[in-house]
Structures are given as structure tokens and as C-alpha cells.
Design an enzyme around this catalytic site. Structure first.
Site, PDB file in Angstrom:
ATOM      1  N   LYS A 216      -6.365  12.348 -24.452  1.00 36.58           N
ATOM      2  CA  LYS A 216      -5.818  12.470 -23.099  1.00 36.58           C
ATOM      3  C   LYS A 216      -6.110  11.251 -22.238  1.00 36.58           C
ATOM      4  O   LYS A 216      -7.040  10.497 -22.490  1.00 36.58           O
ATOM      5  CB  LYS A 216      -6.312  13.770 -22.455  1.00 36.58           C
ATOM      6  CG  LYS A 216      -5.553  14.975 -23.029  1.00 36.58           C
ATOM      7  CD  LYS A 216      -5.843  16.258 -22.334  1.00 36.58           C
ATOM      8  CE  LYS A 216      -4.996  17.367 -22.990  1.00 36.58           C
ATOM      9  NZ  LYS A 216      -5.389  18.697 -22.571  1.00 36.58           N
ATOM     10  N   ARG A 255      -9.434  21.564 -29.536  1.00 36.99           N
ATOM     11  CA  ARG A 255      -8.043  21.385 -29.983  1.00 36.99           C
ATOM     12  C   ARG A 255      -7.801  19.888 -30.094  1.00 36.99           C
ATOM     13  O   ARG A 255      -7.798  19.189 -29.081  1.00 36.99           O
ATOM     14  CB  ARG A 255      -7.117  22.030 -28.950  1.00 36.99           C
ATOM     15  CG  ARG A 255      -5.637  21.869 -29.227  1.00 36.99           C
ATOM     16  CD  ARG A 255      -4.818  22.444 -28.073  1.00 36.99           C
ATOM     17  NE  ARG A 255      -3.399  22.263 -28.294  1.00 36.99           N
ATOM     18  CZ  ARG A 255      -2.738  21.131 -28.018  1.00 36.99           C
ATOM     19  NH1 ARG A 255      -3.360  20.099 -27.493  1.00 36.99           N
ATOM     20  NH2 ARG A 255      -1.444  21.054 -28.266  1.00 36.99           N
TER      21      ARG A 255
HETATM   22  N1  PMM Z   1      -3.316  20.404 -23.938  1.00 38.79           N
HETATM   23  C1  PMM Z   1      -2.058  20.105 -24.320  1.00 38.79           C
HETATM   24  C2  PMM Z   1      -1.245  21.077 -24.921  1.00 38.79           C
HETATM   25  N2  PMM Z   1      -1.721  22.322 -25.159  1.00 38.79           N
HETATM   26  N3  PMM Z   1      -3.459  23.891 -25.029  1.00 38.79           N
HETATM   27  C3  PMM Z   1      -4.698  24.235 -24.642  1.00 38.79           C
HETATM   28  N4  PMM Z   1      -5.155  25.476 -24.864  1.00 38.79           N
HETATM   29  N5  PMM Z   1      -5.523  23.334 -24.035  1.00 38.79           N
HETATM   30  C4  PMM Z   1      -5.131  22.056 -23.769  1.00 38.79           C
HETATM   31  O1  PMM Z   1      -5.922  21.295 -23.190  1.00 38.79           O
HETATM   32  C5  PMM Z   1      -3.809  21.671 -24.151  1.00 38.79           C
HETATM   33  C6  PMM Z   1      -2.989  22.635 -24.786  1.00 38.79           C
HETATM   34  C7  PMM Z   1      -1.507  18.730 -24.086  1.00 38.79           C
HETATM   35  O2  PMM Z   1      -1.789  17.887 -25.148  1.00 38.79           O
HETATM   36  P1  PMM Z   1      -0.745  17.377 -26.297  1.00 38.79           P
HETATM   37  O3  PMM Z   1       0.559  17.066 -25.607  1.00 38.79           O
HETATM   38  O4  PMM Z   1      -1.385  16.195 -26.886  1.00 38.79           O
HETATM   39  O5  PMM Z   1      -0.584  18.465 -27.316  1.00 38.79           O
END
Ligand code: PMM
Length: 296
Positions: A216, A255
Site C-alpha cells: 500500500k 492479507r
Molecule cells: N485492501 C484492499 C482490498 N481488500 N480487504 C481487507 N479485508 N482489508 C484490506 O486492507 C483490503 C481488502 C486493497 O488492496 P489491493 O487492491 O491490493 O487488493
């Protein structure tokens, strides 16, 4: 009994973005076959579970149509679940939750915490799956304008606690709910750091906690010291450092896009705690999923 997968250490949820526009992996795994192959590789590298997403939540981005989201995720979830993977689905839509649990998903990861779709809690309660309830203040199109807090930790905690209460009132068993402070969602970089520093405030709500910091934006500033011209992948080591901190605090899962460094960071924390690195690796699935991977 709880439907939340458990382990004696922090678990790794590997990200499988089935999107053409994810900020951190640039649509590398777009398409059913590529996404399934990527998921199997993450499992072989030690992921405990996979999070399949068909809608990007990149700041500023417009929503994906429901039919398109279903088209992207359903076959990927079905194939990964058929191979024995624990599959989570990153969706804000009740219809996608229903369709994916029907083909084997065991966790619904709702970044909107039930706010985006009024039917989500009912869908989860009826489907019978674990539910990740994340802190959220609005869609990605304008979420950066919603980052006004007096005290970010107590406000995010209270907003999450209020949603938890509503989800339980709507029939989602409390034992099936995981909480997430939503790093990078309607938060400034400094607010992200503050939430991570005080992650224990979320554990105090009595539910397992999931943290997503992988690649991020706020990690960009720490990486800039060694890599002024960085790509999102250059943030994987910094991500692993956060994973170590989370493992030390007994967080349920992280994650992440990258898996091996995260598993190593968790194993190091286990060893430092005197549990022995073997304890952290005995449940590794390396080999099992590699064998089932399609030849390339
Ligand atoms: N961040 C993203 C997408 N899904 N889900 C949860 N539970 N927590 C998060 O911090 C989160 C998420 C955004 O990241 P990406 O676009 O790299 O998948």
C-alpha cells in the site's frame, strides 16, 4: 462452532486479484486460468487461504458492474475450492457473496463492512460462511475526502464496533466475524501508521483481526530511502516487517500479495517466542498444490 479457519499462529491470506486494473499487480493475473494458476502458486508458497477479488478498490476508481464481477470471480473460486483451497471472496455485493459461497467460498471479505449493500448481512447469515467486516466510509471514487478524524483509533474502533453490532443483530453469528480496520481506506498515511501502532484496540473488541497493508501507498515512504524509483512490488519487504509486528501481537491473519517473506516473518516471531521455527512450518502445504498445478 466458528467457521473461521484457525491456526496456532498468524495466517497468510494470499491475494488473487482477477482485475485488469489492480494498483499493485497491474492486472497480471487477469483471466480465469491465470488467476487459478496464481492462486495455486501462492498456496504452494505457503498461503493458508486465498482472497479472490473481481472489483478493484484502488483510490479514485469507478465501480465494476455486477455481471462482470460475477463473470470474473465465480469460475476462479469454483476451481480453487475444488482443489481444496480455503477461499475468501473480496466483494461488497450480496449477490456475489451468495454465488461464490454456492461454489465453495468459505469467507466473504466485505471491505464496506455491510454498508455498500443492505442485503449483505442477510446473504452471509443465510449462506453460512465466515465474514470479514472492514472499516469503510465510502466508495473508492471519493474515499480520500473522508479521512477526517479527531482520534483515528477510537473513531475507527467505534465505527467497526457499531457495524459488528448491526451484523449480529441481522443474524450473522458473532463467532463467524473477523474485524479489519481498513488500512488505506479513507485514511491518510499518518492515520494508517497510527492504526497499526494501536492494532490491539481492535483485538479488544473480542474478534479475530485481519490486516491488509500489502504494497500500500503509505509503505512507499519507508521504502523510498532505499528505492527512490519504486514499484509496488518493492514494498514486499516492508510488508513483511509489518507482518512480523502483527504476528507478535497475535493477529489472526495478514492479507498479502507475496507469501514467502510473510511466512518467514511469522516463523521468526514464533521462534523468538520459543515455539521453535518447526512449529510454524509443519503445516506448510508446499508440494501439495505444486503437484496439482497445470504444466506451463
Ligand atoms: N485492501 C484492499 C482490498 N481488500 N480487504 C481487507 N479485508 N482489508 C484490506 O486492507 C483490503 C481488502 C486493497 O488492496 P489491493 O487492491 O491490493 O487488493
Amino acid at each position: 462452532m466458528s467457521r473461521i479457519p484457525s491456526a496456532s499462529r498468524t495466517q497468510v491470506m494470499g491475494i488473487v486479484n482477477v482485475t485488469p486494473d489492480s494498483f499493485s499487480d497491474g492486472g497480471e493475473h487477469f483471466g480465469t486460468e491465470a488467476a487459478v494458476r496464481h492462486g495455486l502458486r501462492l498456496l504452494a508458497e505457503g498461503a493458508d487461504m486465498l482472497d479472490v477479488g473481481g472489483e478493484s478498490t484502488r483510490p479514485g476508481i469507478a465501480r465494476t458492474a455486477e455481471t462482470e464481477e460475477l463473470r470474473r470471480v465465480v469460475p476462479v473460486v469454483e476451481q480453487l475450492a475444488a482443489r481444496g483451497a480455503i477461499v475468501s471472496v473480496d466483494t461488497m455485493r450480496a449477490s456475489v457473496a451468495r454465488a461464490t459461497v454456492a461454489v465453495g467460498a468459505r469467507i466473504i471479505n466485505d471491505v464496506s463492512g455491510g454498508l455498500a449493500d443492505p442485503e449483505m448481512y442477510d446473504a452471509v447469515a443465510e449462506a453460512g460462511c465466515a465474514y470479514v467486516l472492514m472499516h469503510w466510509r465510502g466508495h473508492s471514487t471519493d474515499m480520500d475526502r473522508r479521512s477526517s478524524y479527531h482520534d483515528v483509533v477510537s473513531e475507527v474502533r467505534d465505527e467497526v464496533a457499531a457495524r459488528l453490532e448491526l451484523a449480529v443483530a441481522a443474524g450473522v453469528p458473532v463467532d463467524d466475524i473477523i474485524l479489519d480496520p481498513g488500512i488505506g481506506f479513507a485514511k491518510t498515511r499518518e492515520q494508517d501508521w497510527e492504526l497499526l501502532r494501536h492494532v490491539d484496540a481492535f483485538g479488544a473488541l473480542g474478534r479475530p483481526v485481519l490486516i491488509g497493508v500489502s504494497r500500500k501507498r503509505f509503505l512507499g515512504e519507508v521504502v523510498a530511502g532505499t528505492r527512490p524509483e519504486q514499484s509496488p512490488k518493492d514494498r514486499d519487504f516492508a510488508t513483511a516487517a509489518v507482518t512480523g509486528w502483527m504476528a507478535e501481537r497475535g493477529i489472526w491473519a495478514v492479507r498479502t500479495h507475496e507469501v514467502r517473506a510473510q511466512r518467514d516473518a511469522i516463523a521468526v516471531v514464533q521462534a523468538l517466542r520459543g515455539k521453535g521455527p518447526r512449529d510454524a512450518v509443519t503445516d506448510r502445504v508446499v508440494g501439495t498444490f505444486l503437484d496439482s498445478e497445470e504444466p506451463r
